[in-house]
Design an enzyme around this catalytic site. Structure first.
Site, PDB file in Angstrom:
ATOM      1  N   GLY A  47     -50.172 -26.876 -77.427  1.00 27.18           N
ATOM      2  CA  GLY A  47     -49.496 -26.724 -76.245  1.00 27.18           C
ATOM      3  C   GLY A  47     -49.508 -25.554 -75.366  1.00 27.18           C
ATOM      4  N   GLU A  48     -49.490 -24.526 -76.136  1.00 24.78           N
ATOM      5  CA  GLU A  48     -49.844 -23.265 -75.398  1.00 24.78           C
ATOM      6  C   GLU A  48     -51.196 -23.241 -74.949  1.00 24.78           C
ATOM      7  OE1 GLU A  48     -46.584 -23.217 -78.166  1.00 24.78           O
ATOM      8  OE2 GLU A  48     -48.656 -23.558 -78.485  1.00 24.78           O
ATOM      9  N   PHE A  49     -52.073 -23.852 -75.406  1.00 18.21           N
ATOM     10  CA  PHE A  49     -53.243 -23.939 -74.711  1.00 18.21           C
ATOM     11  C   PHE A  49     -53.445 -24.770 -73.411  1.00 18.21           C
ATOM     12  CE2 PHE A  49     -57.187 -26.622 -73.821  1.00 18.21           C
ATOM     13  CZ  PHE A  49     -58.074 -25.505 -73.596  1.00 18.21           C
TER      14      PHE A  49
END
Length: 402
Positions: A47-49
């Site tokens: 998700g952070e990517f």
């Protein structure tokens, strides 16, 4: 932490990947060639990517001569993106110890670092600060109950002072950070909005999915856990054959046995995407997505979406669905850390449901009221497009800093 993961590795495949990945790390870096201009991007997981990606790709476009190092904390992120073509080197974040942090920074020699959302690793950040390497965190969000803002949170506040600038999602985060003496803060929003708009504009078509959908209304289930399936299943069992909805369901974990078991629990015909043919797809009512990477593009076919995770570990990405213009559903437990969930609930196009009964009532209401449905669909789409622009704001800061 390392001991805990080593013990868990005996029982859990992801923990095993976490341990093995860090064991290989220094071997992978043995022949690493440092470059005069290197930018380090660090993300926790998948998700952070997706939040990092628009900034990373904008940076790459403007600085083609720079080397980009991309690190992940979790195996989920690394395994999915270890061959990401926009990065020159992809690997795990070393353990957060003084020696490992110093060795890693000395090896990659970054001139600038970009961290995403929640990553606060003390030794890595203090090592960067000692070397006067600018570090920016973006798409961050802060809440009053976090340790940073407690009387005993001095150590954690020290971590925040390692960042050259903090780009946050909302005004509450700005005010909280200002109260503890941090003024190098900007409200930029969430870079995921930029990313999902880009996905929507570039999304390819899936002919076999279009054949499955036909002229029917389609309900999407994204990253669904067993708890989410229990809610969706209630509706299908009681109303599934009457509403003539088609269902595209993507489990959070791709487990064929679980998919086959779930398929037997409802009175509709199912097929897995990997087994779909032109002949078999025509008679199916549920299409199970049994791969990773397609979901964001498949939302284009939906008119409604249930996004998983909020009964379990935390809500998954609802913006991926909202960009296509649809009401979104999710569990009523663990969504409070997500600004977009609060915003869409307040705007009236999201629904946090307690169970299958409540879900059925709300969905029936939308199916029976085209005016209400249309209003919610337009609200979701407008919300996403109104909130784009975080990437540009971050890149403006980078240009001025350099």
């Amino acid at each position: 932490m390392q001991l805990g993961f080593r013990l868990a590795a005996f029982f859990h495949p992801k923990a095993r990947l976490w341990v093995e990945g860090r064991q290989r790390l220094w071997t992978q870096l043995k022949n690493y060639q440092a470059a005069p201009n290197t930018a380090w991007f660090h993300c926790a997981s998948v998700g952070e990517f997706e939040q990092a990606r628009p900034v990373l790709e904008a940076f790459r476009k403007e600085n083609p001569d720079w080397k980009i190092v991309l690190t992940f904390f979790s195996p989920s992120g690394y395994e999915l993106r270890k061959n990401y073509e926009q990065a020159d080197w992809v690997g795990y974040l070393p353990l957060d110890t003084p020696a490992q942090a110093r060795r890693f920074v000395e090896t990659i020699q970054p001139e600038m670092a970009f961290w995403v959302k929640y990553e606060f690793w003390y030794y890595h950040l203090t090592e960067l600060k000692k070397r006067n390497i600018p570090v920016v965190i973006f798409s961050a969000i802060f809440r009053p109950e976090q340790t940073f803002f407690k009387s005993y949170g001095g150590f954690y506040r020290e971590i925040l002072h390692c960042f050259s600038h903090l780009f946050v999602q909302n005004q509450e985060s700005v005010e909280l950070l200002n109260r503890i003496g941090l003024t190098n803060v900007s409200r930029a929003g969430d870079t995921r909005f930029d990313r999902v708009i880009e996905i929507a504009q570039q999304a390819k078509r899936f002919p076999i999915v279009e054949q499955f959908c036909g002229a029917n209304r389609v309900f999407m289930g994204g990253s669904i856990w067993p708890e989410d399936w229990n809610v969706i299943r209630t509706y299908i069992q009681t109303r599934g054959t009457a509403t003539k909805l088609k269902w595209i369901l993507a489990p959070h974990e791709i487990d064929v046995q679980q998919i086959e078991r779930w398929a037997t629990e409802v009175p509709l015909r199912s097929i897995r995407y990997s087994q779909a043919t032109e002949e078999s797809i025509a008679s199916a009512d549920i299409l199970w997505v049994d791969n990773v990477g397609m979901l964001a593009g498949l939302y284009r076919y939906g008119q409604f979406a249930f996004i998983g995770g909020a009964y379990k570990d935390g809500l998954h990405n609802i913006v991926e669905a909202a960009v296509w213009g649809m009401p979104v559903f999710f569990g009523n437990k663990k969504y409070r850390k997500f600004q977009e969930a609060h915003d869409l609930l307040a705007l009236g196009s999201a629904h946090a449901v307690a169970d299958g009964t409540e879900f059925s009532q709300v969905l029936d209401g939308l199916l029976q009221s085209p005016e209400t449905y249309q209003r919610e669909a337009e609200t979701s789409r407008n919300y996403v497009y109104t909130n784009q622009g975080a990437t540009q704001q971050i890149m403006d800061w980078v240009r001025n800093r350099r």
